[in-house]
Write an enzyme that holds these catalytic residues in place. Structure first.
Site, short mmCIF file in Angstrom:
data_model
loop_
_atom_site.label_atom_id
_atom_site.label_comp_id
_atom_site.label_asym_id
_atom_site.label_seq_id
_atom_site.Cartn_x
_atom_site.Cartn_y
_atom_site.Cartn_z
N LYS A 141 4.00 -9.77 -17.78
CA LYS A 141 3.98 -10.16 -16.15
C LYS A 141 2.82 -11.31 -15.97
O LYS A 141 3.17 -12.09 -14.93
CB LYS A 141 3.95 -9.08 -15.42
CG LYS A 141 3.77 -9.38 -13.93
CD LYS A 141 5.36 -9.77 -13.35
CE LYS A 141 5.39 -10.39 -12.01
NZ LYS A 141 6.49 -11.21 -11.57
N GLU A 188 14.32 -23.83 -12.37
CA GLU A 188 13.96 -22.26 -12.03
C GLU A 188 15.10 -21.34 -12.38
O GLU A 188 15.06 -20.39 -13.02
CB GLU A 188 13.48 -22.11 -10.56
CG GLU A 188 13.28 -20.72 -10.17
CD GLU A 188 12.19 -19.79 -10.93
OE1 GLU A 188 11.52 -20.57 -11.73
OE2 GLU A 188 12.08 -18.68 -10.76
N ASN A 232 -0.29 0.97 6.35
CA ASN A 232 0.27 -0.14 5.37
C ASN A 232 0.55 -1.35 6.61
O ASN A 232 1.05 -0.91 7.75
CB ASN A 232 1.56 0.30 4.85
CG ASN A 232 1.34 1.59 3.75
OD1 ASN A 232 -0.08 1.38 3.48
ND2 ASN A 232 2.11 1.91 3.11
N GLY A 233 0.67 -2.39 6.12
CA GLY A 233 0.96 -3.59 6.94
C GLY A 233 -0.28 -4.50 7.32
O GLY A 233 -1.14 -4.49 6.62
N ARG A 266 3.90 0.33 -6.77
CA ARG A 266 3.76 -0.28 -5.73
C ARG A 266 2.53 -1.27 -5.94
O ARG A 266 2.56 -2.47 -5.42
CB ARG A 266 3.57 0.44 -4.53
CG ARG A 266 4.99 1.07 -3.90
CD ARG A 266 4.52 2.23 -2.89
NE ARG A 266 4.39 1.41 -1.34
CZ ARG A 266 5.07 1.28 -0.60
NH1 ARG A 266 6.46 1.73 -0.74
NH2 ARG A 266 5.10 0.84 0.40
N HIS A 311 22.24 -39.37 -20.10
CA HIS A 311 21.14 -39.62 -21.12
C HIS A 311 21.09 -38.86 -22.39
O HIS A 311 19.99 -38.50 -22.94
CB HIS A 311 19.75 -39.77 -20.28
CG HIS A 311 19.91 -41.14 -19.42
ND1 HIS A 311 19.85 -42.33 -19.57
CD2 HIS A 311 20.22 -41.13 -17.97
CE1 HIS A 311 19.99 -43.02 -18.66
NE2 HIS A 311 20.39 -42.20 -17.53
N CYS A 349 0.97 -1.12 -0.13
CA CYS A 349 -0.14 -0.07 0.14
C CYS A 349 0.98 1.44 -0.11
O CYS A 349 2.17 1.08 0.18
CB CYS A 349 -0.87 -0.07 1.40
SG CYS A 349 -1.56 -1.48 1.82
N LYS A 393 15.14 -18.29 -15.14
CA LYS A 393 15.54 -16.67 -14.68
C LYS A 393 16.59 -16.39 -15.72
O LYS A 393 16.47 -15.34 -16.12
CB LYS A 393 16.23 -16.86 -13.33
CG LYS A 393 15.40 -16.95 -12.23
CD LYS A 393 14.28 -15.80 -11.95
CE LYS A 393 12.88 -15.77 -12.70
NZ LYS A 393 12.02 -16.89 -12.38
N TRP A 397 -3.22 -2.32 -1.07
CA TRP A 397 -3.08 -3.51 -1.94
C TRP A 397 -3.91 -4.51 -0.98
O TRP A 397 -3.37 -4.85 0.24
CB TRP A 397 -1.47 -3.99 -1.94
CG TRP A 397 -1.01 -5.01 -2.32
CD1 TRP A 397 -0.79 -6.19 -1.47
CD2 TRP A 397 -1.08 -5.71 -3.58
NE1 TRP A 397 -0.51 -7.25 -2.15
CE2 TRP A 397 -0.45 -6.98 -3.65
CE3 TRP A 397 -1.34 -5.14 -5.04
CZ2 TRP A 397 -0.22 -7.90 -4.52
CZ3 TRP A 397 -0.93 -5.91 -6.07
CH2 TRP A 397 -0.31 -7.30 -5.80
N GLU A 415 15.24 -15.83 -19.48
CA GLU A 415 13.95 -15.14 -19.72
C GLU A 415 14.47 -13.39 -19.50
O GLU A 415 13.79 -12.60 -20.06
CB GLU A 415 12.76 -15.18 -18.73
CG GLU A 415 12.99 -14.93 -17.40
CD GLU A 415 11.72 -15.14 -16.48
OE1 GLU A 415 10.71 -14.62 -17.11
OE2 GLU A 415 11.79 -15.66 -15.47
C1 AGP Z 1 8.37 -16.18 -14.18
O1 AGP Z 1 9.70 -15.61 -13.97
C2 AGP Z 1 8.04 -15.73 -15.48
N1 AGP Z 1 7.48 -14.33 -15.36
C3 AGP Z 1 6.71 -16.78 -15.97
O2 AGP Z 1 7.06 -17.97 -16.13
C4 AGP Z 1 5.41 -16.66 -14.75
O3 AGP Z 1 6.07 -17.49 -13.55
C5 AGP Z 1 4.35 -17.43 -15.27
O4 AGP Z 1 3.78 -16.83 -16.45
C6 AGP Z 1 3.08 -17.71 -14.32
O5 AGP Z 1 2.87 -16.39 -13.82
P1 AGP Z 1 1.52 -16.55 -12.44
O6 AGP Z 1 2.53 -17.12 -11.35
O7 AGP Z 1 1.40 -15.17 -12.46
O8 AGP Z 1 0.61 -17.70 -12.81
#
Ligand code: AGP
Length: 613
Positions: free
Chosen positions: A608, A486, A102-103, A27, A509, A2, A490, A76, A493
């Site tokens: 996002k 993961e 906030n909090g 934010r 394999h 928030c 990272k 938020w 992407e």
């Molecule tokens: C992860 O860094 C990416 N931005 C992407 O893989 C993301 O995790 C995926 O689109 C899922 O998004 P969500 O967690 O909002 O469902």
């Protein structure tokens, strides 16, 4: 998170407060509001609205507020959906006090019950409103507003940054903080309150950063700071030389780096919120699936995309190890189209930071059609996924602005650990001692994450030494196999370097054909029951001149015989290692991407939240 702004001075407060809120939009929020003392009537008037700030502006265009002292807020949502009634500011019963916060107040329910018994009337579902009524309770006879605020804050358990005004003391603006940032902007014949620097930079660069348990009383030409017992404190303002954009990142170069560094605080907050008392009782405030139903579950099906899918894979290891419940994991786009063998005996766990990922939403709808109960692990209160779920475990990581998920990932992992402990205890497969052992291990995680972040400059240097490699392989075993996936995601992407995550045992394999001196290989090798197996993989890579970066447990000297490029993580229970391993993996990706000049927060082609198939 928030946003708070407060103003007291000679100018009209309304537009100063609104502009401050706009500077805090990064934010993330889902409602907003403003309260101003009307000097001619010595009353407080407020406007608030769900949605974006322009909805609030439209209200004010029709009915503006004129006055020189006020507070405003972007919310938020954490407790109670993003509605007008839940938006801040909140009044007390009389409307003579208005407050923004906030909090999270962890003991708000018990305080609210006491206040209702004493005749207070509540109109929102928020924890915040309790504070306004507590102040009203103490603000009697000749007690000052600041004294009433101090008395109230001492009863709160949790975190707060607050702004408070009262029509009875129309020249005062009060702020206080514990566990949530609050700053004072020092002006000429005017003073400001805000949750973050950008909100006041248009008016002043002289900032006082309040510390924990500090309270400030502002008038237009005075400023008094005390502790919560009322003892005066002297603090000096610092001159900020950031520009607005940089200030929104609190001095970090990118939101992603800021969010990586927020992880210990989020972990600390989540553990405090969910683990109550010393008896290690796990508490989920929004999880509505009845315990009787959870006891009967015969299997679990996890559905998610991207990073959330990797969290779900770690969740499988956790749930099967702690609760012995057979668990499978699917990427949502596969889950929704295959012939699902799930039913009312299946618990479907949907993991999503945004709660708006189309494939995950579609998978959840299919799961419910087949009779399964759906529990979502989500970061956005009121998002579509949470409305489609029978129960929700919120990650409370605050808005994640960087497209590459970091703090939400480790918050999702924490949700799985806590959920597994809850289910294990509920289903009788976790004894009291074992539960406490797990809880004690989890409680060390925030400090251990901090320890890793203390060495982030060393990690950055190591990462930059490898930024020229044209492709990467990430290897892990057992509960850190998902960590390898993961880490590779990272890197690819945000730096656009081809990177593959693999189960280390699969090397022979196929992937071993890739190994040569032009290949960088990140080997996740913490102390574990598969450590020796990982070391064998490192030897195979070394024999083929692969360039190894090892993530290992501090104190491990033998790993240095395989590679000089070692990033250490603190000693922890093996099952918790993904919570620590994630940080070096995020930092490696971040610093390589920065070295390569990539747009770290907004990588090409990515959104996002993928709200379409
Ligand atoms: C992860 O860094 C990416 N931005 C992407 O893989 C993301 O995790 C995926 O689109 C899922 O998004 P969500 O967690 O909002 O469902």
């Amino acid at each position: 998170m928030c946003g708070i702004t407060g103003y007291v001075g000679n100018r009209q407060a309304q537009n100063i407060l609104l502009n401050g809120l706009k500077r805090l939009e990064y934010r993330g929020y889902d409602s907003s509001g403003i309260a101003i003392i009307l000097p001619d009537k010595n009353t407080i008037s407020l406007r608030k609205s769900p949605g974006k700030i322009n909805a609030l502006e439209n209200l004010l265009k029709k009915k503006p507020l004129f006055g020189n002292l006020g507070i405003s807020h972007t919310r938020w949502a954490t407790h109670g959906a993003p509605t007008r009634l839940n938006a801040h500011p909140h009044y007390d019963c009389t409307g003579n006090i208005a407050l923004v916060h906030n909090g999270i107040i962890e003991n708000y329910e018990s305080l609210k019950a006491i206040l209702i018994k004493e005749g207070h009337r509540f109109i929102s579902q928020t924890d915040t409103e309790v504070i306004a009524h507590l102040i009203e309770k103490f603000y009697k006879n000749n007690i000052s507003l600041e004294a009433a605020v101090r008395k109230s804050l001492k009863l709160l358990i949790g975190s707060f940054a607050i702004g408070v005004i009262s029509a009875r003391e129309p020249d005062k603006l009060i702020g206080a903080r514990l566990g949530s940032p609050l700053i004072v902007g020092v002006g000429k014949n005017e003073n400001f309150l805000a949750s973050d620097v950008p909100a006041v930079l248009d008016s002043t660069k002289d900032i006082i950063f309040l510390d924990e348990n500090e309270l400030v009383v502002l008038t237009k030409n005075s400023l008094k700071i005390t502790d919560l017992n009322g003892s005066p404190l002297s603090k000096t303002a610092v001159r900020i030389n950031w520009d607005i954009t940089q200030a929104q990142k609190q001095g970090y170069k990118h939101f992603m780096l800021k969010e990586i560094n927020e992880q210990p605080a989020i972990a600390e907050h989540l553990l405090k919120l969910r683990i109550q008392g010393n008896n290690a009782k796990i508490h989920f405030e929004e999880q509505k699936i009845p315990d009787e139903k959870l006891k009967k579950i015969q299997n679990i099906s996890i559905v998610a995309c991207g990073t959330a899918y990797h969290a779900g894979m770690v969740g499988k290891y956790i749930l099967e190890s702690v609760c012995a419940i057979p668990t499978q994991v699917d990427v949502s786009s596969e889950f929704r189209y295959r012939d699902l063998l799930i039913n009312e005996n299946t618990l479907v766990i949907a993991v999503s930071q945004s709660g708006e990922t189309a494939d995950t939403l579609a998978g959840v709808k299919e799961a419910r059609r087949l009779g399964s109960a759906v529990l979502s692990i989500c970061n956005v209160l009121g998002s579509s996924l949470t409305r489609e779920s029978d129960g929700v475990v919120y990650t409370h990581a605050g808005p994640e602005i960087g497209v590459a998920s970091t703090k939400a990932y480790t918050a999702q992992l924490l949700a799985f650990y806590l959920l597994a402990l809850y289910l294990g205890n509920l289903r009788g497969c976790l004894g009291k001692e074992e539960l406490e052992k797990y809880v004690n291990g989890l409680k060390k995680i925030p400090r251990q994450q901090e320890e890793i972040l203390k060495h982030q400059n060393t990690i950055a240097t190591l990462a930059r030494r490898h930024a020229h490699f044209g492709s990467f392989l990430y290897l892990g075993r057992n509960i850190n196999y998902p960590s390898a996936l993961e880490g590779a995601l990272k890197l690819k992407e945000i730096s656009y370097i081809p990177a593959e995550g693999y189960a280390a045992g699969e090397m022979k394999h196929g992937p071993i054909a890739l190994i040569d001196e032009y290949r960088a290989v990140v080997c996740i090798t913490p102390a574990s029951h598969v450590y020796e197996k990982m070391v064998s993989n490192l030897q195979e890579i070394r024999a083929r001149k692969g360039r190894i970066i090892a993530i290992a447990t501090s104190g491990d000297e033998s790993i240095k015989r395989q590679t000089k490029e070692v990033i250490s993580i603190p000693q922890c229970e093996e099952i918790f290692s993904p919570l620590l391993v994630a940080l070096p993996l995020q930092l490696i990706a971040y610093h390589i991407a920065v070295k390569r000049g990539a747009d770290v927060d907004q990588p090409r082609n990515l959104a996002k939240s993928v709200t379409v198939e």
